[in-house]
Design a protein around this motif. Structure first.
Motif, PDB file in Angstrom:
ATOM      1  N   ASP A 127      87.400  20.432  -5.676  1.00 44.08           N
ATOM      2  CA  ASP A 127      86.579  21.187  -6.831  1.00 44.08           C
ATOM      3  C   ASP A 127      86.625  20.421  -7.872  1.00 44.08           C
ATOM      4  O   ASP A 127      87.327  19.629  -8.208  1.00 44.08           O
ATOM      5  N   VAL A 128      85.357  20.256  -8.564  1.00 39.96           N
ATOM      6  CA  VAL A 128      84.896  19.559  -9.598  1.00 39.96           C
ATOM      7  C   VAL A 128      84.604  20.658 -10.810  1.00 39.96           C
ATOM      8  O   VAL A 128      83.701  21.479 -10.652  1.00 39.96           O
ATOM      9  N   ALA A 129      85.421  20.182 -12.011  1.00 41.76           N
ATOM     10  CA  ALA A 129      85.021  21.316 -13.041  1.00 41.76           C
ATOM     11  C   ALA A 129      83.767  20.949 -13.596  1.00 41.76           C
ATOM     12  O   ALA A 129      83.912  19.839 -14.164  1.00 41.76           O
ATOM     13  N   GLY A 130      83.200  22.134 -13.707  1.00 38.85           N
ATOM     14  CA  GLY A 130      81.711  21.846 -14.631  1.00 38.85           C
ATOM     15  C   GLY A 130      80.738  21.011 -14.027  1.00 38.85           C
ATOM     16  O   GLY A 130      81.037  20.997 -12.569  1.00 38.85           O
ATOM     17  N   GLY A 131      79.704  20.567 -14.405  1.00 37.37           N
ATOM     18  CA  GLY A 131      78.772  19.869 -13.698  1.00 37.37           C
ATOM     19  C   GLY A 131      79.054  18.317 -13.624  1.00 37.37           C
ATOM     20  O   GLY A 131      80.141  17.925 -14.097  1.00 37.37           O
ATOM     21  N   ALA A 180      71.272  13.440 -18.151  1.00 38.85           N
ATOM     22  CA  ALA A 180      71.212  14.820 -17.892  1.00 38.85           C
ATOM     23  C   ALA A 180      72.782  15.507 -18.043  1.00 38.85           C
ATOM     24  O   ALA A 180      73.544  15.101 -16.920  1.00 38.85           O
ATOM     25  N   LYS A 181      73.027  16.290 -18.993  1.00 36.94           N
ATOM     26  CA  LYS A 181      74.344  16.666 -18.870  1.00 36.94           C
ATOM     27  C   LYS A 181      74.752  17.932 -18.304  1.00 36.94           C
ATOM     28  O   LYS A 181      73.712  18.678 -18.344  1.00 36.94           O
ATOM     29  N   PRO A 182      75.911  18.027 -18.232  1.00 41.24           N
ATOM     30  CA  PRO A 182      76.293  19.600 -17.626  1.00 41.24           C
ATOM     31  C   PRO A 182      76.112  20.534 -18.839  1.00 41.24           C
ATOM     32  O   PRO A 182      76.082  20.484 -19.974  1.00 41.24           O
ATOM     33  N   GLY A 183      75.591  21.792 -18.282  1.00 37.29           N
ATOM     34  CA  GLY A 183      75.347  22.995 -19.040  1.00 37.29           C
ATOM     35  C   GLY A 183      73.929  22.962 -19.838  1.00 37.29           C
ATOM     36  O   GLY A 183      73.805  23.772 -20.647  1.00 37.29           O
ATOM     37  N   GLN A 184      73.132  21.779 -19.303  1.00 35.02           N
ATOM     38  CA  GLN A 184      71.797  21.706 -19.970  1.00 35.02           C
ATOM     39  C   GLN A 184      70.792  21.696 -18.756  1.00 35.02           C
ATOM     40  O   GLN A 184      71.107  21.344 -17.493  1.00 35.02           O
ATOM     41  N   LEU A 185      69.594  22.423 -19.073  1.00 34.61           N
ATOM     42  CA  LEU A 185      68.435  22.251 -18.151  1.00 34.61           C
ATOM     43  C   LEU A 185      67.618  20.989 -18.776  1.00 34.61           C
ATOM     44  O   LEU A 185      66.699  21.443 -19.749  1.00 34.61           O
ATOM     45  N   GLN A 216      77.602  21.580  -8.305  1.00 38.18           N
ATOM     46  CA  GLN A 216      77.505  21.182  -9.633  1.00 38.18           C
ATOM     47  C   GLN A 216      76.375  20.430 -10.521  1.00 38.18           C
ATOM     48  O   GLN A 216      76.262  20.046 -11.397  1.00 38.18           O
ATOM     49  N   LEU A 217      75.387  19.950  -9.276  1.00 34.22           N
ATOM     50  CA  LEU A 217      74.241  19.289  -9.895  1.00 34.22           C
ATOM     51  C   LEU A 217      73.063  19.756  -9.032  1.00 34.22           C
ATOM     52  O   LEU A 217      73.106  19.620  -7.832  1.00 34.22           O
ATOM     53  N   ARG A 259      76.396  28.272 -16.980  1.00 29.62           N
ATOM     54  CA  ARG A 259      77.681  28.257 -16.161  1.00 29.62           C
ATOM     55  C   ARG A 259      78.266  26.831 -16.104  1.00 29.62           C
ATOM     56  O   ARG A 259      79.315  26.569 -15.422  1.00 29.62           O
ATOM     57  N   GLY A 260      77.696  25.900 -16.604  1.00 32.16           N
ATOM     58  CA  GLY A 260      78.173  24.550 -16.729  1.00 32.16           C
ATOM     59  C   GLY A 260      77.656  23.588 -15.680  1.00 32.16           C
ATOM     60  O   GLY A 260      77.927  22.537 -15.626  1.00 32.16           O
ATOM     61  N   THR A 261      76.711  24.120 -14.729  1.00 32.12           N
ATOM     62  CA  THR A 261      75.828  23.186 -13.934  1.00 32.12           C
ATOM     63  C   THR A 261      74.798  22.333 -14.582  1.00 32.12           C
ATOM     64  O   THR A 261      74.232  22.679 -15.641  1.00 32.12           O
ATOM     65  N   THR A 262      74.830  21.077 -14.059  1.00 33.15           N
ATOM     66  CA  THR A 262      73.749  20.227 -14.803  1.00 33.15           C
ATOM     67  C   THR A 262      72.374  20.587 -13.641  1.00 33.15           C
ATOM     68  O   THR A 262      72.394  20.336 -12.606  1.00 33.15           O
TER      69      THR A 262
END
Length: 511
Positions: A338-342, A367-372, A458-459, A487-490
């Motif tokens: 499991d990888v926490a976040g994106g 491209a950061k986690p939690g962003q579109l 995650q991505l 939700r924290g996905t990139t």
């Protein structure tokens, strides 16, 4: 970034490609089985010739004699055994042909899926993997058994003829090399024409698919009739190249049959004169006449089957070249952790050189986690190439740095990255086994279904995710992407849609 080797592979130089034996276990098994069955058939054929020759000579020389019972039973058993061996060879050949074709097609598709799509000639590979690879069937079911018979049966039959009559063996040794010489001359001419035929077929197939895809546009502008002349020209070109191959195949078959028949006739004439002179017994003469055609039959069969197998040989040569020079990235055997976040995607000075210049040129973004994040730019600017570079699939002419890391700084590449990311292309392919009405789905419906199945990675990498959707459905998909980002996905998307650009947290201009 990972790179794949592009060193040129050595072209097939013999009747059996060692690359095929190395890459296809089913081919290796079939070669062994064909050799064993051919050896047994050879022994049965020799026994049949000896029994028939002895029985026929006995009946002719002894007036009024009846058929010997024991020899007749032995002959019947030999005929049945040889028939069973021929049936078994045909059965194993068909099974091996299916296994090898499916195996090579699956491996090739997996390699192409991990190759740079910009370098793949889709029309040509579509032809190689369909009609071209299907031509491998005659090679496996006909050519390889005939080749095994040439290697095993011809020397054995020649030795038996020599044991019975040295003079007949000498004639056979002198005339036998003529057949392979003509086979080589004809095969050299046929190979190039077969490659041209496959190329013409690929061009015709690609043109027809492009025409079908653009038919609504052509009809709208009343230009659909203009393509008829182009299709007619390509069809005529394919027909001409096919006819040239058939002409050579017919003429070569005639030459091979003529040489084999003439060689057997020379042996028969020699036996006839020696029978008249009393230098040869009738039993030996008849036995040699029965066996001598089997000396030439395998080589003649190789020549006949060679033309049937040319499509498969040409297509297989290109397929084996691909499998030999490219390395397949295998999925790891461990359980994905499991990888926490994106995952954070960092691109620095990405450049993809092509015929029309660099596309993209010196592209840098994060491209950061939690962003579109949306890559925005005109057609042909290199947005889709940037996504492929992130996946590690685009390698041709690529420079710059691409890294994908988690929150702890661990970098992910190749299969390790693919475990934690999802890629949605412009034309996603849905597994038909899990969707019964797959053929009824529109392209937009396939996009929505594919995205729904990929949520949770995650991505997320998306290439024009709203291109084939109406505004209402596009808004629904954009809301899904925003929710996934929260939700924290990139989420990294390529788009021309102003709605998606307006909803983006970060917009990257691609030039």
């Amino acid at each position: 970034m990972s790179t794949k080797s592009s060193a040129p592979a050595k072209r097939r130089a013999g009747p059996v490609d060692p690359r095929l034996l190395r890459l296809s276990p089913a081919t290796r098994r079939w070669v062994i089985i064909a050799g064993v069955l051919t050896a047994l058939k050879t022994l049965a054929t020799v026994a049949m010739g000896l029994l028939i020759g002895q029985m026929a000579a006995g009946i002719i020389e002894v007036s009024g004699s009846s058929l010997p019972r024991m020899e007749l039973i032995a002959l019947a058993i030999t005929v049945v055994v040889r028939g069973l061996l021929a049936w078994a060879q045909d059965r194993f050949a068909q099974r091996a042909s299916s296994q090898v074709t499916v195996d090579l097609r699956e491996k090739t598709l997996r390699h192409l899926a991990q190759s740079d799509p910009r370098t793949i000639d889709q029309a040509l590979w579509r032809t190689r993997l369909t009609s071209g690879l299907d031509g491998l069937g005659p090679y496996l079911t006909g050519f390889l058994p005939a080749l095994a018979a040439t290697i095993i049966a011809t020397p054995v039959m020649l030795a038996v003829v020599g044991w019975l009559d040295v003079g007949s063996m000498v004639i056979a040794i002198i005339t036998l090399p003529l057949i392979p010489v003509f086979m080589w001359l004809v095969g050299t001419l046929t190979a190039g024409r077969t490659e041209q035929r496959l190329s013409d077929l690929a061009i015709l197939g690609g043109q027809l698919l492009d025409l079908i895809a653009g038919l609504p546009t052509l009809r709208a502008f009343r230009r659909h009739q203009d393509m008829a002349a182009q299709v007619t020209r390509l069809s005529s070109q394919h027909a001409s190249s096919t006819l040239s191959v058939l002409k050579i195949a017919f003429l070569s078959s005639f030459v091979l049959e003529f040489l084999a028949t003439l060689s057997v006739a020379l042996v028969a004439v020699g036996i006839g004169f020696r029978l008249l002179a009393g230098d040869l017994t009738l039993a030996i003469g008849l036995t040699v006449l029965i066996i001598i055609p089997e000396v030439y039959a395998p080589i003649r069969e190789v020549g006949t089957r060679f033309h049937d197998a040319q499509d498969g040989l040409v297509a297989t040569d290109e397929i084996l070249k691909l499998l030999s020079v490219s390395s397949l990235v295998d999925a790891p055997t461990h359980t994905p952790r499991d990888v926490a976040g994106g995952l954070e995607v960092s691109v620095e000075k990405l450049r993809a050189d092509g015929r029309d210049g660099p596309r993209p040129a010196d592209l840098s973004f994060t491209a950061k986690p939690g962003q579109l994040t949306v890559l925005w730019g005109p057609n042909g600017s290199g947005k889709s190439t940037a996504l492929l570079a992130v996946l590690g699939l685009a390698t041709e002419g690529i420079t710059g740095e691409v890294s994908v890391k988690d929150a702890s700084g661990q970098e992910f590449k190749d299969s390790a990255l693919w475990e934690h990311c999802a890629y949605l292309p412009q034309r996603p392919v849905i597994d038909p086994e899990s969707v019964s009405d797959y053929a009824e789905l529109s392209l937009g419906q396939r996009q929505r279904l594919a995205l729904k199945r990929e949520l949770g990675a995650q991505l997320l990498l998306l290439d024009e995710p709203t291109a084939h959707l109406d505004p209402d459905n596009a808004a629904i998909m954009i809301q899904q992407l925003q929710a996934e980002a929260r939700r924290g996905t990139t989420v990294l998307a390529v788009s021309h849609d102003p709605l998606l650009r307006a909803a983006a947290d970060e917009v990257v201009e691609v030039k």
